[in-house]
Write a protein that holds these residues in place. Structure first.
Motif, short mmCIF file in Angstrom:
data_model
loop_
_atom_site.label_atom_id
_atom_site.label_comp_id
_atom_site.label_asym_id
_atom_site.label_seq_id
_atom_site.Cartn_x
_atom_site.Cartn_y
_atom_site.Cartn_z
N MET A 150 14.02 5.53 2.13
CA MET A 150 14.16 5.90 0.72
C MET A 150 15.43 5.29 0.11
O MET A 150 15.43 4.93 -1.07
CB MET A 150 14.16 7.42 0.55
CG MET A 150 12.76 8.04 0.63
SD MET A 150 11.58 7.33 -0.54
CE MET A 150 12.30 7.84 -2.11
N ASN A 151 16.47 5.17 0.92
CA ASN A 151 17.69 4.54 0.39
C ASN A 151 17.44 3.08 0.01
O ASN A 151 18.04 2.58 -0.93
CB ASN A 151 18.84 4.63 1.40
CG ASN A 151 19.46 6.02 1.42
OD1 ASN A 151 19.26 6.80 0.48
ND2 ASN A 151 20.18 6.34 2.47
N GLN A 155 14.22 11.56 9.53
CA GLN A 155 15.47 10.79 9.59
C GLN A 155 15.24 9.35 9.11
O GLN A 155 16.01 8.82 8.32
CB GLN A 155 15.99 10.80 11.04
CG GLN A 155 17.36 10.19 11.22
CD GLN A 155 18.41 10.88 10.35
OE1 GLN A 155 18.48 12.11 10.32
NE2 GLN A 155 19.21 10.11 9.62
N ASP A 156 14.15 8.73 9.57
CA ASP A 156 13.85 7.36 9.15
C ASP A 156 13.60 7.28 7.64
O ASP A 156 13.97 6.30 6.99
CB ASP A 156 12.61 6.83 9.87
CG ASP A 156 12.89 6.54 11.34
OD1 ASP A 156 14.07 6.48 11.72
OD2 ASP A 156 11.91 6.41 12.11
N TRP A 157 12.98 8.33 7.12
CA TRP A 157 12.68 8.32 5.69
C TRP A 157 13.94 8.31 4.83
O TRP A 157 13.93 7.80 3.70
CB TRP A 157 11.77 9.50 5.31
CG TRP A 157 10.31 9.19 5.54
CD1 TRP A 157 9.48 9.79 6.45
CD2 TRP A 157 9.52 8.21 4.86
NE1 TRP A 157 8.22 9.23 6.37
CE2 TRP A 157 8.22 8.27 5.41
CE3 TRP A 157 9.79 7.28 3.85
CZ2 TRP A 157 7.18 7.43 4.98
CZ3 TRP A 157 8.75 6.45 3.41
CH2 TRP A 157 7.48 6.53 3.97
N ILE A 181 7.60 13.63 0.68
CA ILE A 181 7.18 12.90 1.88
C ILE A 181 7.38 13.75 3.14
O ILE A 181 6.49 13.88 3.97
CB ILE A 181 7.97 11.57 2.01
CG1 ILE A 181 7.48 10.58 0.95
CG2 ILE A 181 7.84 10.97 3.41
CD1 ILE A 181 8.32 9.31 0.85
N VAL A 182 8.57 14.35 3.22
CA VAL A 182 8.89 15.13 4.41
C VAL A 182 8.02 16.40 4.47
O VAL A 182 7.70 16.89 5.55
CB VAL A 182 10.40 15.45 4.43
CG1 VAL A 182 10.74 16.41 5.55
CG2 VAL A 182 11.19 14.15 4.60
N ASP A 242 0.85 -1.19 0.00
CA ASP A 242 0.00 0.00 0.00
C ASP A 242 0.88 1.24 0.00
O ASP A 242 2.00 1.20 0.50
CB ASP A 242 -0.89 0.01 1.26
CG ASP A 242 -1.97 -1.05 1.18
OD1 ASP A 242 -2.21 -1.58 0.07
OD2 ASP A 242 -2.55 -1.37 2.24
N LEU A 243 0.34 2.31 -0.55
CA LEU A 243 1.07 3.58 -0.54
C LEU A 243 1.37 3.93 0.93
O LEU A 243 0.47 3.98 1.75
CB LEU A 243 0.18 4.64 -1.18
CG LEU A 243 0.85 5.78 -1.95
CD1 LEU A 243 1.83 5.24 -2.99
CD2 LEU A 243 -0.22 6.62 -2.61
N PRO A 244 2.65 4.09 1.25
CA PRO A 244 2.98 4.36 2.66
C PRO A 244 2.44 5.71 3.13
O PRO A 244 2.22 6.62 2.32
CB PRO A 244 4.50 4.34 2.70
CG PRO A 244 4.98 4.26 1.30
CD PRO A 244 3.83 4.05 0.39
N ASN A 245 2.24 5.83 4.43
CA ASN A 245 1.77 7.08 5.01
C ASN A 245 2.99 7.89 5.47
O ASN A 245 3.71 7.45 6.36
CB ASN A 245 0.85 6.76 6.20
CG ASN A 245 0.28 8.00 6.83
OD1 ASN A 245 0.65 9.13 6.47
ND2 ASN A 245 -0.62 7.81 7.77
N PRO A 246 3.20 9.07 4.88
CA PRO A 246 4.38 9.87 5.23
C PRO A 246 4.53 10.12 6.73
O PRO A 246 5.65 10.19 7.23
CB PRO A 246 4.16 11.17 4.48
CG PRO A 246 3.35 10.77 3.28
CD PRO A 246 2.43 9.69 3.79
#
Ligand code: HEC
Length: 103
Positions: free
Chosen positions: A78-79, A72-74, A99-100, A62-66
């Motif tokens: 994303m990497n 920092q986790d993103w 996202i951020v 599912d499309l993740p929830n930002p």
């Protein structure tokens, strides 16, 4: 002493003018946004990020929830996800910025 101060002030002034015009020239030649170092986040950049996100990040799950993760986790997510979604470096950056910006 006073003269020295005045000289420093005017060279700082000229330095600023040089930097401002150099940045102006740089941006007029290069339409790219989100380049590390001289990053300018525009509404268009974020809108493109949303398009890439909507199209690429809901394929395998599912499309993740930002707001489920902090900025920092993103970076780490994303990497690992950008290669899965086959994003290039620019798309990776714009999706991250999108996202951020919404969380
Ligand atoms: C090719 C399939 C694939 C694509 C495309 C993909 N993902 Fe994922 N994603 C996975 C898998 C598999 C997992 C679970 C295993 C893992 O964490 O590696 C996952 C897990 C996640 C998680 C949970 C990680 C956690 O630590 O809780 C997030 C958030 C996420 N993906 C975001 C994204 C984003 C954002 C994109 C778009 C850039 C994306 N994914 C594109 C396969 C994909």
């Amino acid at each position: 002493m006073k003269i020295l101060t005045r000289n420093q002030t005017s060279s700082t002034y000229y330095f600023l003018i040089t930097v401002v015009s150099a940045v102006g020239i740089l941006f007029s030649c290069s339409p790219k946004q989100g380049v590390a170092g001289t990053k300018t986040i525009t509404a268009e950049h974020l809108a493109q990020g949303k398009v890439v996100f909507d199209n690429s990040c809901g394929k395998c799950h599912d499309l993740p929830n930002p707001s489920d993760h902090n900025a920092q986790d993103w970076v780490g997510i994303m990497n690992s996800m950008a290669p899965k979604a086959k994003l290039n470096e620019e798309q990776h950056q714009m999706v991250y910025d999108y996202i951020v910006s919404v969380k």
